[in-house]
Write a protein that holds these residues in place. Structure first.
Motif, mmCIF file in Angstrom:
data_model
loop_
_atom_site.group_PDB
_atom_site.id
_atom_site.type_symbol
_atom_site.label_atom_id
_atom_site.label_comp_id
_atom_site.label_asym_id
_atom_site.label_seq_id
_atom_site.Cartn_x
_atom_site.Cartn_y
_atom_site.Cartn_z
ATOM 1 N N MET A 1 1.954 -3.249 -50.071
ATOM 2 C CA MET A 1 1.309 -2.288 -49.508
ATOM 3 C C MET A 1 0.647 -2.727 -48.290
ATOM 4 O O MET A 1 0.636 -3.009 -46.774
ATOM 5 C CB MET A 1 0.783 -0.562 -50.116
ATOM 6 C CG MET A 1 -0.066 -0.260 -48.916
ATOM 7 S SD MET A 1 -0.452 1.547 -49.514
ATOM 8 C CE MET A 1 -2.367 1.372 -48.985
ATOM 9 N N VAL A 2 -0.733 -3.656 -48.715
ATOM 10 C CA VAL A 2 -1.101 -4.803 -47.900
ATOM 11 C C VAL A 2 -0.642 -5.298 -47.187
ATOM 12 O O VAL A 2 -1.258 -5.853 -46.248
ATOM 13 C CB VAL A 2 -2.399 -5.021 -49.392
ATOM 14 C CG1 VAL A 2 -2.715 -5.732 -48.694
ATOM 15 C CG2 VAL A 2 -3.103 -4.434 -50.224
ATOM 16 N N HIS A 3 0.661 -6.256 -47.433
ATOM 17 C CA HIS A 3 1.229 -7.051 -46.981
ATOM 18 C C HIS A 3 1.463 -6.264 -45.546
ATOM 19 O O HIS A 3 1.803 -6.564 -44.622
ATOM 20 C CB HIS A 3 2.132 -7.448 -47.286
ATOM 21 C CG HIS A 3 1.927 -8.451 -48.605
ATOM 22 N ND1 HIS A 3 1.931 -7.976 -50.383
ATOM 23 C CD2 HIS A 3 1.028 -9.966 -49.103
ATOM 24 C CE1 HIS A 3 1.474 -9.340 -50.721
ATOM 25 N NE2 HIS A 3 0.758 -9.609 -50.247
ATOM 26 N N SER A 4 2.204 -5.120 -45.817
ATOM 27 C CA SER A 4 2.274 -4.131 -44.190
ATOM 28 C C SER A 4 1.582 -3.960 -44.157
ATOM 29 O O SER A 4 1.706 -3.892 -42.233
ATOM 30 C CB SER A 4 3.009 -2.828 -44.991
ATOM 31 O OG SER A 4 4.263 -3.179 -45.936
ATOM 32 N N GLN A 5 -0.204 -3.658 -44.586
ATOM 33 C CA GLN A 5 -0.990 -3.266 -42.781
ATOM 34 C C GLN A 5 -1.199 -4.535 -42.608
ATOM 35 O O GLN A 5 -2.052 -4.333 -42.024
ATOM 36 C CB GLN A 5 -1.872 -2.824 -44.255
ATOM 37 C CG GLN A 5 -1.762 -1.340 -44.952
ATOM 38 C CD GLN A 5 -3.150 -1.058 -45.727
ATOM 39 O OE1 GLN A 5 -3.321 -1.774 -46.617
ATOM 40 N NE2 GLN A 5 -3.646 0.494 -45.616
ATOM 41 N N ILE A 6 -1.645 -5.703 -43.100
ATOM 42 C CA ILE A 6 -1.809 -7.018 -42.229
ATOM 43 C C ILE A 6 -0.566 -6.895 -41.426
ATOM 44 O O ILE A 6 -0.932 -7.747 -40.356
ATOM 45 C CB ILE A 6 -1.951 -7.964 -43.841
ATOM 46 C CG1 ILE A 6 -2.752 -7.831 -45.041
ATOM 47 C CG2 ILE A 6 -1.663 -9.447 -42.403
ATOM 48 C CD1 ILE A 6 -2.635 -9.051 -45.893
ATOM 49 N N GLU A 7 0.881 -7.550 -41.227
ATOM 50 C CA GLU A 7 1.378 -7.503 -40.709
ATOM 51 C C GLU A 7 1.267 -5.992 -39.659
ATOM 52 O O GLU A 7 1.424 -6.691 -38.824
ATOM 53 C CB GLU A 7 3.136 -6.738 -41.582
ATOM 54 C CG GLU A 7 3.303 -8.002 -42.188
ATOM 55 C CD GLU A 7 4.933 -7.865 -43.036
ATOM 56 O OE1 GLU A 7 5.011 -8.796 -43.364
ATOM 57 O OE2 GLU A 7 4.762 -7.009 -43.335
#
Length: 167
Positions: A1-7
């Motif tokens: 989830m954090v990766h999607s937020q960063i993207e």
């Protein structure tokens, strides 16, 4: 989830493929005291069904789920929430999160809340490899239970019908 937020924030990242031993680990669990399991199992069953229903509703109607959350908690609604990109990013982040929490397979026959014993053995081994556990002879019965899994079942069609009503 954090990766999607960063993207979604505009930062390009390169995702690395996780080794299989990490992919089988559970992405979701709740801790409770053994006394709660013994003395108030109905509380756990009700909580699990409610949580499962929420995840299924959000999987079926992610935009309705996000709008509902924004209405209930206005402080989390972004100032530019009417921008279609904001909704698209929010949906992508939520579905990425759900992908790690929902069991795979046909939604109507999923075994919500079920843990895989091999995954727990792997988890214990990884913790030991990294110096976070001194022993690996931990009883899996002390770590998780699947005894309530049959009680977590939901009427999928009823939940799906409700999900489609969210605006």
């Amino acid at each position: 989830m954090v990766h999607s937020q960063i993207e979604a924030a505009g930062t390009p990242i390169r995702r690395l493929e996780l080794p299989e031993k990490y992919r089988i680990l559970s992405g979701n669990s709740f801790a409770t005291h053994v006394d709660t399991i013994k003395e108030n199992p109905d509380l756990l069953k009700r909580f699990a069904r409610a949580y499962t229903k929420g995840m299924v509703v959000c999987e079926i109607n992610p935009e309705g789920c996000i709008r509902s959350a924004w209405r209930k908690h206005p402080s989390i609604r972004p100032a530019n929430a009417d921008d279609p990109k904001v909704m698209a990013d929010s949906v992508r982040i939520m579905l990425d999160n759900l992908r790690h929490k929902l069991p795979s397979g046909d939604p109507k026959s999923r075994r919500y809340g079920e843990f895989n014993a091999e995954a727990w053995k792997t988890n214990v081994a990884i913790l030991a490899e990294n110096g976070l556990l001194k022993r690996t002879d931990v009883s899996l019965d002390a770590l998780f239970t699947n005894e309530f899994v049959p009680d977590f079942s939901i009427d999928y069609d009823k939940v799906a019908a409700f999900a489609k009503t969210l605006k």
